[in-house]
Design a protein around this motif. Structure first.
Motif, PDB file in Angstrom:
ATOM      1  N   ASN A 187       0.835  -1.209   0.000  1.00  0.00           N
ATOM      2  CA  ASN A 187       0.000   0.000   0.000  1.00  0.00           C
ATOM      3  C   ASN A 187       0.869   1.257   0.000  1.00  0.00           C
ATOM      4  OD1 ASN A 187       0.906   0.028   2.612  1.00  0.00           O
ATOM      5  ND2 ASN A 187      -1.103   0.288   3.552  1.00  0.00           N
ATOM      6  N   LEU A 243       3.248   2.402   1.813  1.00  0.00           N
ATOM      7  CA  LEU A 243       3.786   3.097   2.983  1.00  0.00           C
ATOM      8  C   LEU A 243       5.299   3.161   2.852  1.00  0.00           C
ATOM      9  CD1 LEU A 243       1.718   1.902   6.077  1.00  0.00           C
ATOM     10  CD2 LEU A 243       1.579   4.040   4.798  1.00  0.00           C
ATOM     11  N   ASP A 278      -4.197   7.310  -2.746  1.00  0.00           N
ATOM     12  CA  ASP A 278      -5.215   7.426  -1.695  1.00  0.00           C
ATOM     13  C   ASP A 278      -6.463   6.610  -2.047  1.00  0.00           C
ATOM     14  OD1 ASP A 278      -3.534   9.029  -0.286  1.00  0.00           O
ATOM     15  OD2 ASP A 278      -4.507  10.916  -0.825  1.00  0.00           O
ATOM     16  N   ARG A 297      -5.716   2.968  -1.568  1.00  0.00           N
ATOM     17  CA  ARG A 297      -5.656   2.629  -0.140  1.00  0.00           C
ATOM     18  C   ARG A 297      -7.043   2.498   0.492  1.00  0.00           C
ATOM     19  NH1 ARG A 297      -0.869   6.879   1.177  1.00  0.00           N
ATOM     20  NH2 ARG A 297       0.928   5.482   1.050  1.00  0.00           N
ATOM     21  N   THR A 298      -8.045   3.193  -0.046  1.00  0.00           N
ATOM     22  CA  THR A 298      -9.385   3.044   0.533  1.00  0.00           C
ATOM     23  C   THR A 298      -9.892   1.616   0.367  1.00  0.00           C
ATOM     24  OG1 THR A 298     -10.473   3.704  -1.506  1.00  0.00           O
ATOM     25  CG2 THR A 298     -10.004   5.454   0.073  1.00  0.00           C
ATOM     26  N   PHE A 354      -1.739  -2.728  12.071  1.00  0.00           N
ATOM     27  CA  PHE A 354      -0.340  -2.562  12.457  1.00  0.00           C
ATOM     28  C   PHE A 354      -0.024  -3.300  13.750  1.00  0.00           C
ATOM     29  CE2 PHE A 354      -1.710   1.080  10.028  1.00  0.00           C
ATOM     30  CZ  PHE A 354      -0.653   1.349   9.177  1.00  0.00           C
ATOM     31  N   ASN A 369      -1.950   1.575  16.446  1.00  0.00           N
ATOM     32  CA  ASN A 369      -2.041   2.924  15.875  1.00  0.00           C
ATOM     33  C   ASN A 369      -3.462   3.471  15.845  1.00  0.00           C
ATOM     34  OD1 ASN A 369       0.667   2.652  15.511  1.00  0.00           O
ATOM     35  ND2 ASN A 369       0.587   2.404  13.292  1.00  0.00           N
ATOM     36  N   PHE A 373      -6.299   6.134  16.763  1.00  0.00           N
ATOM     37  CA  PHE A 373      -6.199   7.573  16.959  1.00  0.00           C
ATOM     38  C   PHE A 373      -6.535   7.890  18.422  1.00  0.00           C
ATOM     39  CE2 PHE A 373      -7.681   7.343  12.371  1.00  0.00           C
ATOM     40  CZ  PHE A 373      -6.389   7.302  11.885  1.00  0.00           C
ATOM     41  N   HIS A 430      -6.921  10.517  20.172  1.00  0.00           N
ATOM     42  CA  HIS A 430      -7.787  11.632  20.565  1.00  0.00           C
ATOM     43  C   HIS A 430      -9.239  11.361  20.223  1.00  0.00           C
ATOM     44  CE1 HIS A 430      -6.996  12.086  16.359  1.00  0.00           C
ATOM     45  NE2 HIS A 430      -7.745  13.150  16.239  1.00  0.00           N
ATOM     46  N   VAL A 460     -13.027  10.528   3.781  1.00  0.00           N
ATOM     47  CA  VAL A 460     -12.575   9.999   2.487  1.00  0.00           C
ATOM     48  C   VAL A 460     -13.747   9.538   1.632  1.00  0.00           C
ATOM     49  CG1 VAL A 460     -11.116   8.298   1.354  1.00  0.00           C
ATOM     50  CG2 VAL A 460     -10.400   9.282   3.539  1.00  0.00           C
ATOM     51  N   ARG A 504       4.722   8.356  14.471  1.00  0.00           N
ATOM     52  CA  ARG A 504       4.607   8.191  13.033  1.00  0.00           C
ATOM     53  C   ARG A 504       3.485   7.214  12.661  1.00  0.00           C
ATOM     54  NH1 ARG A 504       8.031   6.757   8.360  1.00  0.00           N
ATOM     55  NH2 ARG A 504       8.353   4.694   9.223  1.00  0.00           N
ATOM     56  N   GLY A 505       3.230   6.260  13.543  1.00  0.00           N
ATOM     57  CA  GLY A 505       2.185   5.276  13.275  1.00  0.00           C
ATOM     58  C   GLY A 505       0.821   5.905  13.090  1.00  0.00           C
ATOM     59  N   GLN A 506       0.589   7.060  13.739  1.00  0.00           N
ATOM     60  CA  GLN A 506      -0.693   7.752  13.586  1.00  0.00           C
ATOM     61  C   GLN A 506      -0.871   8.216  12.147  1.00  0.00           C
ATOM     62  OE1 GLN A 506      -3.098   8.535  16.221  1.00  0.00           O
ATOM     63  NE2 GLN A 506      -1.973   6.773  16.982  1.00  0.00           N
ATOM     64  N   GLU A 538       0.723   6.923   9.549  1.00  0.00           N
ATOM     65  CA  GLU A 538       0.630   5.743   8.687  1.00  0.00           C
ATOM     66  C   GLU A 538      -0.765   5.147   8.716  1.00  0.00           C
ATOM     67  OE1 GLU A 538       3.754   3.124   9.865  1.00  0.00           O
ATOM     68  OE2 GLU A 538       5.272   4.261   8.769  1.00  0.00           O
ATOM     69  N   ALA A 539      -1.381   5.120   9.902  1.00  0.00           N
ATOM     70  CA  ALA A 539      -2.729   4.570  10.010  1.00  0.00           C
ATOM     71  C   ALA A 539      -3.706   5.411   9.192  1.00  0.00           C
ATOM     72  CB  ALA A 539      -3.167   4.512  11.473  1.00  0.00           C
ATOM     73  N   ALA A 540      -3.598   6.716   9.304  1.00  0.00           N
ATOM     74  CA  ALA A 540      -4.517   7.596   8.581  1.00  0.00           C
ATOM     75  C   ALA A 540      -4.309   7.477   7.072  1.00  0.00           C
ATOM     76  CB  ALA A 540      -4.323   9.047   9.029  1.00  0.00           C
ATOM     77  N   ARG A 541      -3.042   7.477   6.658  1.00  0.00           N
ATOM     78  CA  ARG A 541      -2.765   7.371   5.219  1.00  0.00           C
ATOM     79  C   ARG A 541      -3.215   6.019   4.676  1.00  0.00           C
ATOM     80  NH1 ARG A 541       0.412  10.744   2.578  1.00  0.00           N
ATOM     81  NH2 ARG A 541      -0.997  10.081   0.955  1.00  0.00           N
ATOM     82  N   SER A 542      -3.058   4.956   5.491  1.00  0.00           N
ATOM     83  CA  SER A 542      -3.445   3.626   5.006  1.00  0.00           C
ATOM     84  C   SER A 542      -4.960   3.501   4.856  1.00  0.00           C
ATOM     85  CB  SER A 542      -2.918   2.530   5.944  1.00  0.00           C
ATOM     86  OG  SER A 542      -3.717   2.442   7.104  1.00  0.00           O
ATOM     87  N   LEU A 543      -5.694   4.416   5.485  1.00  0.00           N
ATOM     88  CA  LEU A 543      -7.155   4.421   5.319  1.00  0.00           C
ATOM     89  C   LEU A 543      -7.564   5.269   4.114  1.00  0.00           C
ATOM     90  CD1 LEU A 543      -8.077   4.850   9.066  1.00  0.00           C
ATOM     91  CD2 LEU A 543      -8.770   2.918   7.658  1.00  0.00           C
ATOM     92  N   GLY A 544      -6.576   5.810   3.411  1.00  0.00           N
ATOM     93  CA  GLY A 544      -6.876   6.604   2.223  1.00  0.00           C
ATOM     94  C   GLY A 544      -7.000   8.089   2.493  1.00  0.00           C
ATOM     95  N   MET A 545      -6.699   8.509   3.715  1.00  0.00           N
ATOM     96  CA  MET A 545      -6.808   9.944   4.010  1.00  0.00           C
ATOM     97  C   MET A 545      -5.656  10.702   3.349  1.00  0.00           C
ATOM     98  SD  MET A 545      -8.063   9.779   8.002  1.00  0.00           S
ATOM     99  CE  MET A 545      -8.060  11.542   8.240  1.00  0.00           C
ATOM    100  N   SER A 546      -5.947  11.889   2.853  1.00  0.00           N
ATOM    101  CA  SER A 546      -4.932  12.706   2.181  1.00  0.00           C
ATOM    102  C   SER A 546      -3.943  13.250   3.208  1.00  0.00           C
ATOM    103  CB  SER A 546      -5.602  13.862   1.461  1.00  0.00           C
ATOM    104  OG  SER A 546      -6.135  14.760   2.420  1.00  0.00           O
ATOM    105  N   PRO A 547      -2.775  13.706   2.765  1.00  0.00           N
ATOM    106  CA  PRO A 547      -1.824  14.299   3.704  1.00  0.00           C
ATOM    107  C   PRO A 547      -2.439  15.460   4.497  1.00  0.00           C
ATOM    108  CG  PRO A 547      -0.759  13.938   1.588  1.00  0.00           C
ATOM    109  CD  PRO A 547      -2.213  13.619   1.397  1.00  0.00           C
ATOM    110  N   ARG A 552      -6.848  16.358  10.831  1.00  0.00           N
ATOM    111  CA  ARG A 552      -7.801  15.575  11.603  1.00  0.00           C
ATOM    112  C   ARG A 552      -7.140  14.629  12.590  1.00  0.00           C
ATOM    113  NH1 ARG A 552     -12.896  15.901   9.422  1.00  0.00           N
ATOM    114  NH2 ARG A 552     -13.485  15.181  11.494  1.00  0.00           N
ATOM    115  N   VAL A 553      -5.882  14.268  12.337  1.00  0.00           N
ATOM    116  CA  VAL A 553      -5.232  13.262  13.185  1.00  0.00           C
ATOM    117  C   VAL A 553      -4.027  13.844  13.938  1.00  0.00           C
ATOM    118  CG1 VAL A 553      -3.969  11.068  13.178  1.00  0.00           C
ATOM    119  CG2 VAL A 553      -6.012  11.337  11.762  1.00  0.00           C
TER     120      VAL A 553
END
Lengths: 270, 280
Positions: free
Chosen positions: A68, A70, A93, A96-97, A103, A107, A109, A111, A125, B172-174, B176-185, B191-192
């Motif tokens: 993917n 990374l 992107d 990846r969806t 992981f 990882n 979130f 917050h 997304v 950094r894992g935060q 990577e997790a967001a990007r792996s879900l397809g979220m843009s930079p 958001r993260v």
């Protein structure tokens, strides 16, 4: 059959059932002077469960992370669902969806609540409404046995629960492929079982999965194919009975001996 | 002789011949308390308490300044909040610029931060008070805006550095997790990463508010209407008043403490709590 909604061209194509979900060809990856992947060719068919095993530093995780993107491959091509992710013109992107990733360190979130962890990407997304995103999230949380923890924060959960939330979070995007990067390696031994059970259910439901793991019993029971890697190459692959039951290569045998009976590593290590 | 026997023998002879480290620490603590007590007694016996009282707590001076304090305290708070709003907004932009992949943004942001951290805030206040209105023929209708811009520009440099550190402290894992879900930079950052960075930098950010609150005293350099006076200006005027003197300064100082001590306490509490929750 894949469950994509937005649809890459490949996922919509009638040939999707026969075309590989993942096709890796001539893959090399270097981190500076360290040549981690040294020419990998690997295909994963739809519905297949592939477990990647091998010693630490053999390049298993790097291989998975190249799928993917990374990690950016140094050389070679990676196709996912027909899209060449190594081509800069491909919208990574969007790819990846359709590819969920779990992981080693969860990882989640920190917050956000458990429910929000599962809805954030759906909303930002996939542009799903709050109601739809929450419905999907709750369905997947129920699937991993955590429907009652939707309002918790990640910090309130055990490692095993966090990892199951991470799986629900990935599933909430309706992926066609799931990547697992040592999903149980950071867990206390008694929490490993719950996570593996969820993964086994997922495999039985027909999900295409690539799992980097040290859980030989899981690989043996659930995998359609086991890939043994060492020093950046695929040493051998085949059914679990072949690779784990009757390994053809000495490197595989010595690795399995060390993993299956850790106290006997001294003679092998010299 | 085995290792165990050798160790036991050594301990048997070392025994209680010298004072043990724990006893020595105890004696040392006793000496320090004793010295402090001597100082307190000497000061109490020799000081002219009548004169001290008259200088620090003159009732006439307190009566003179007390009515002015609420308005001045309110102004101080208003200036602080306004300047912090500017500093936070601009500081976030600068922090994102220093982390940008575009070199020009990094250079510009770094130059800004170095410039405003390297000059006295008073110079910036003076620039906004006199130099900028003259040079560009603009008039600030609102003192609040004038002060918010002057102090906000300065604090933005410090806040940018704090936020950058916070953003880099998010694992950094935060990302990577967001990007792996397809979220843009961009979505990943906003958001993260940024929400978690704010949680990490909340204590130093609160500390920045304390510093800013004290820096609002610099507006004495501007020509202010009476209704715009903040605490230090009020204290300064009272100082030259026949009824004023040292007591006015003490009174103003106490009002500052009433404002800053709760913030400092909050900072310490945040440091304790975010230590657990900031890291996942």
């Amino acid at each position: 059959m894949t469950t994509t909604t937005a649809g890459t061209s490949a996922a919509d194509a009638p040939a999707a059932s026969t075309a590989p979900v993942v096709a890796i060809s001539g893959l090399h990856k270097s981190f500076g002077p360290r040549h981690v992947l040294r020419g990998i060719d690997l295909e994963v068919a739809a519905g297949e469960v592939v477990c990647v095993i091998g010693p630490s530093g053999s390049g298993k995780s790097t291989l998975l992370r190249c799928v993917n993107l990374l990690e950016q491959p140094t050389e070679g091509t990676v196709h996912v669902l027909g899209a060449e992710v190594t081509d800069p013109d491909v919208d990574i992107d969007l790819v990846r969806t359709h590819v969920g990733m779990v992981f080693q360190q969860f990882n989640l979130f920190g917050h956000l609540s458990v429910l929000e962890n599962c809805t954030l990407a759906q909303r930002t997304v996939l542009r799903r409404s709050r109601a739809e995103a929450e419905e999907v999230a709750r369905r997947n949380l129920a699937l991993v046995g955590l429907a009652d923890r939707a309002g918790s924060t990640p910090g309130q959960l055990s490692g095993g629960q966090q990892q199951r939330v991470a799986i629900a979070r990935a599933l909430s995007m309706d992926p066609a492929l799931m990547l697992f990067d040592e999903p149980t390696s950071a867990l206390d031994p008694e929490l490993v079982g719950d996570v593996l059970t969820v993964m086994r259910d997922l495999a039985e439901a027909g999900m295409t999965m690539v799992v980097v793991t040290h859980e030989m019993a899981f690989a043996r029971e659930v995998a359609d194919r086991v890939v043994f890697m060492d020093e950046g190459v695929v040493v051998e692959q085949g059914t679990p009975d072949q690779v784990i039951g009757a390994p053809a290569h000495e490197r595989t045998r010595s690795f399995l001996a060390r993993v299956l009976d850790p106290t006997h590593r001294h003679p092998a290590a010299g | 002789m085995t290792t165990t026997q050798a160790a036991a023998a050594a301990l048997a002879t070392a025994g209680r011949t010298r004072t043990s480290p724990r006893r020595r620490a105890q004696v040392s603590r006793g000496v320090q308390y004793g010295a402090l007590l001597v100082v307190v007694v000497v000061v109490a016996a020799t000081a002219d308490w009548g004169r001290v009282g008259a200088a620090f707590a003159d009732p006439a001076a307190v009566r003179a300044i007390a009515p002015l304090l609420p308005r001045a305290a309110l102004n101080t708070v208003i200036y602080t909040v306004a300047a912090f709003a500017v500093g936070l907004g601009l500081g976030l932009v600068l922090a994102l610029m220093t982390l940008s992949g575009v070199r020009v943004w990094r250079v510009l942001a770094t130059a800004y931060v170095e410039f405003f951290r390297g000059i006295p805030a008073l110079l910036v206040v003076l620039a906004f008070g006199y130099a900028i209105p003259t040079a560009f023929e603009v008039r600030f209708d609102s003192v609040v805006l004038q002060i918010a811009l002057a102090l906000g520009l300065v604090s933005a440099a410090y806040i940018a550095e704090t936020l950058r550190a916070g953003i880099q402290a998010v694992p950094r894992g935060q990302v990577e997790a967001a990007r792996s879900l397809g979220m843009s930079p961009t979505a990943t950052m906003l958001r993260v990463v940024v929400p978690q960075a704010f949680r990490i930098v909340l204590p130093p950010l609160t500390n920045e508010v304390v510093l800013l609150l004290k820096d609002t005293s610099l507006v004495f350099a501007l020509g202010l209407a009476t209704s715009d006076y903040e605490l230090t200006k009020v204290g300064r005027n009272a100082l030259s008043d026949p009824d004023g003197g040292l007591t006015s300064i003490v009174a103003v100082g106490l009002v500052y403490l009433v404002l800053t001590i709760p913030l400092s306490t909050l900072t310490r509490r945040l440091e304790r709590t975010t230590g657990h929750r900031g890291h996942v």
